[in-house]
Design a protein around this motif. Structure first.
Motif, PDB file in Angstrom:
ATOM      1  N   TRP A  99       0.650  -1.218   0.208  1.00 61.73           N
ATOM      2  CA  TRP A  99      -0.197   0.182   0.083  1.00 61.73           C
ATOM      3  C   TRP A  99       0.576   1.316  -0.215  1.00 61.73           C
ATOM      4  O   TRP A  99       1.787   1.289   0.923  1.00 61.73           O
ATOM      5  N   VAL A 100       0.364   2.271  -0.775  1.00 56.05           N
ATOM      6  CA  VAL A 100       0.461   3.387  -0.728  1.00 56.05           C
ATOM      7  C   VAL A 100       0.012   4.680  -0.235  1.00 56.05           C
ATOM      8  O   VAL A 100      -0.821   4.182  -0.347  1.00 56.05           O
ATOM      9  N   LEU A 101       0.287   6.057   0.078  1.00 49.93           N
ATOM     10  CA  LEU A 101       0.134   6.776   0.440  1.00 49.93           C
ATOM     11  C   LEU A 101       0.298   7.924  -0.635  1.00 49.93           C
ATOM     12  O   LEU A 101       1.293   8.044  -0.893  1.00 49.93           O
ATOM     13  N   GLN A 102      -0.672   8.677  -1.666  1.00 47.17           N
ATOM     14  CA  GLN A 102      -0.597   9.561  -2.615  1.00 47.17           C
ATOM     15  C   GLN A 102      -0.641  10.750  -1.883  1.00 47.17           C
ATOM     16  O   GLN A 102      -1.834  11.337  -1.206  1.00 47.17           O
ATOM     17  N   GLU A 122      11.787  13.375   8.153  1.00 44.85           N
ATOM     18  CA  GLU A 122      10.628  13.320   9.343  1.00 44.85           C
ATOM     19  C   GLU A 122      10.581  11.478   9.727  1.00 44.85           C
ATOM     20  O   GLU A 122       9.946  10.523  10.110  1.00 44.85           O
ATOM     21  N   GLY A 123      11.045  10.242   9.040  1.00 44.60           N
ATOM     22  CA  GLY A 123      11.339   9.216   8.879  1.00 44.60           C
ATOM     23  C   GLY A 123      10.345   8.691   8.095  1.00 44.60           C
ATOM     24  O   GLY A 123      10.454   7.004   8.064  1.00 44.60           O
ATOM     25  N   PHE A 124       9.670   8.798   7.219  1.00 43.20           N
ATOM     26  CA  PHE A 124       8.792   8.531   5.992  1.00 43.20           C
ATOM     27  C   PHE A 124      10.161   8.131   4.888  1.00 43.20           C
ATOM     28  O   PHE A 124      10.536   8.746   4.340  1.00 43.20           O
ATOM     29  N   SER A 125       8.837   6.739   4.571  1.00 45.02           N
ATOM     30  CA  SER A 125       9.849   6.386   3.005  1.00 45.02           C
ATOM     31  C   SER A 125       9.061   6.936   1.536  1.00 45.02           C
ATOM     32  O   SER A 125       7.704   6.851   1.599  1.00 45.02           O
ATOM     33  N   ALA A 126       9.299   8.404   0.929  1.00 43.00           N
ATOM     34  CA  ALA A 126       8.621   8.756   0.177  1.00 43.00           C
ATOM     35  C   ALA A 126       9.437   9.020  -1.219  1.00 43.00           C
ATOM     36  O   ALA A 126      11.152   8.370  -1.465  1.00 43.00           O
ATOM     37  N   LEU A 141       3.480  12.617  -5.179  1.00 40.23           N
ATOM     38  CA  LEU A 141       4.148  12.685  -4.680  1.00 40.23           C
ATOM     39  C   LEU A 141       3.487  11.168  -3.072  1.00 40.23           C
ATOM     40  O   LEU A 141       2.751  11.520  -2.915  1.00 40.23           O
ATOM     41  N   TYR A 142       4.554  10.341  -3.287  1.00 42.01           N
ATOM     42  CA  TYR A 142       3.925   9.287  -2.114  1.00 42.01           C
ATOM     43  C   TYR A 142       4.802   8.037  -1.474  1.00 42.01           C
ATOM     44  O   TYR A 142       5.976   8.919  -1.449  1.00 42.01           O
TER      45      TYR A 142
END
Length: 174
Positions: A99-102, A122-126, A141-142
């Motif tokens: 799953w990903v967040l757009q 901030e520690g997110f994989s983007a 941007l995901y």
């Protein structure tokens, strides 16, 4: 020729013309069509009555009030959530489904990269991806991918609150 004779001849011709027109009407009996008095409506069907029981009133106090439609599908933090974790599913190709967040779509790639760098700090994989749309080339941007959907939903809440966006949860397609 005499005027009286002319009038008699004309009168005889008029009477002959009237006789030719009206005599067949008097003697033509085939035009009278008898009236059909049989009905074309079918007979009423025979219906047996069925006894229906009277409804029993239920106690309404047992049920919880309905949730407003705007918040119907948002998880309730006060209610205890089940602790079972979903096992990652494997696609037909043998790749785990993630799953990903757009987060957002940007017209300028530099803005997308700046926000991506903030999220990575901030520690997110983007990551970013260029997509052809009807409005031209956009940079999306995901955040992700992750195999656990619930942890990504927690990330969604924090990203939405911090950046003032409404992220979209999507399946990850490699």
């Amino acid at each position: 020729m005499d005027d009286g004779l002319k009038q008699r001849i004309i009168g005889a011709l008029v009477l002959l013309a009237i006789a030719i027109i009206f005599v067949p009407v008097f003697f033509d009996q085939e035009r009278i069509v008898p009236l059909d008095r049989t009905t074309q409506v079918p007979l009423a069907p025979e219906i047996e009555p069925i006894e229906i029981e009277k409804p029993v009133a239920q106690n309404v106090e047992k049920f919880e009030p309905a949730v407003p439609p705007e918040t119907m599908y948002i998880p309730d933090e006060e209610r205890e959530q089940p602790d079972h974790k979903e096992e990652p599913k494997v696609s037909e190709v043998g790749v785990p489904e993630g799953w990903v967040l757009q987060v957002a779509s940007y017209r300028h790639e530099t803005h997308a990269k700046e926000t991506r760098d903030k999220l990575i700090a901030e520690g997110f994989s983007a990551y970013t991806k260029n997509v052809e749309t009807s409005k031209g080339v956009m940079t999306r941007l995901y955040v992700g991918p992750k195999l656990d959907k619930t942890s990504l939903l927690d990330d969604k809440k924090s990203i939405d609150k911090k950046y003032g966006v409404d992220t979209i949860l999507l399946r990850y397609e490699p």
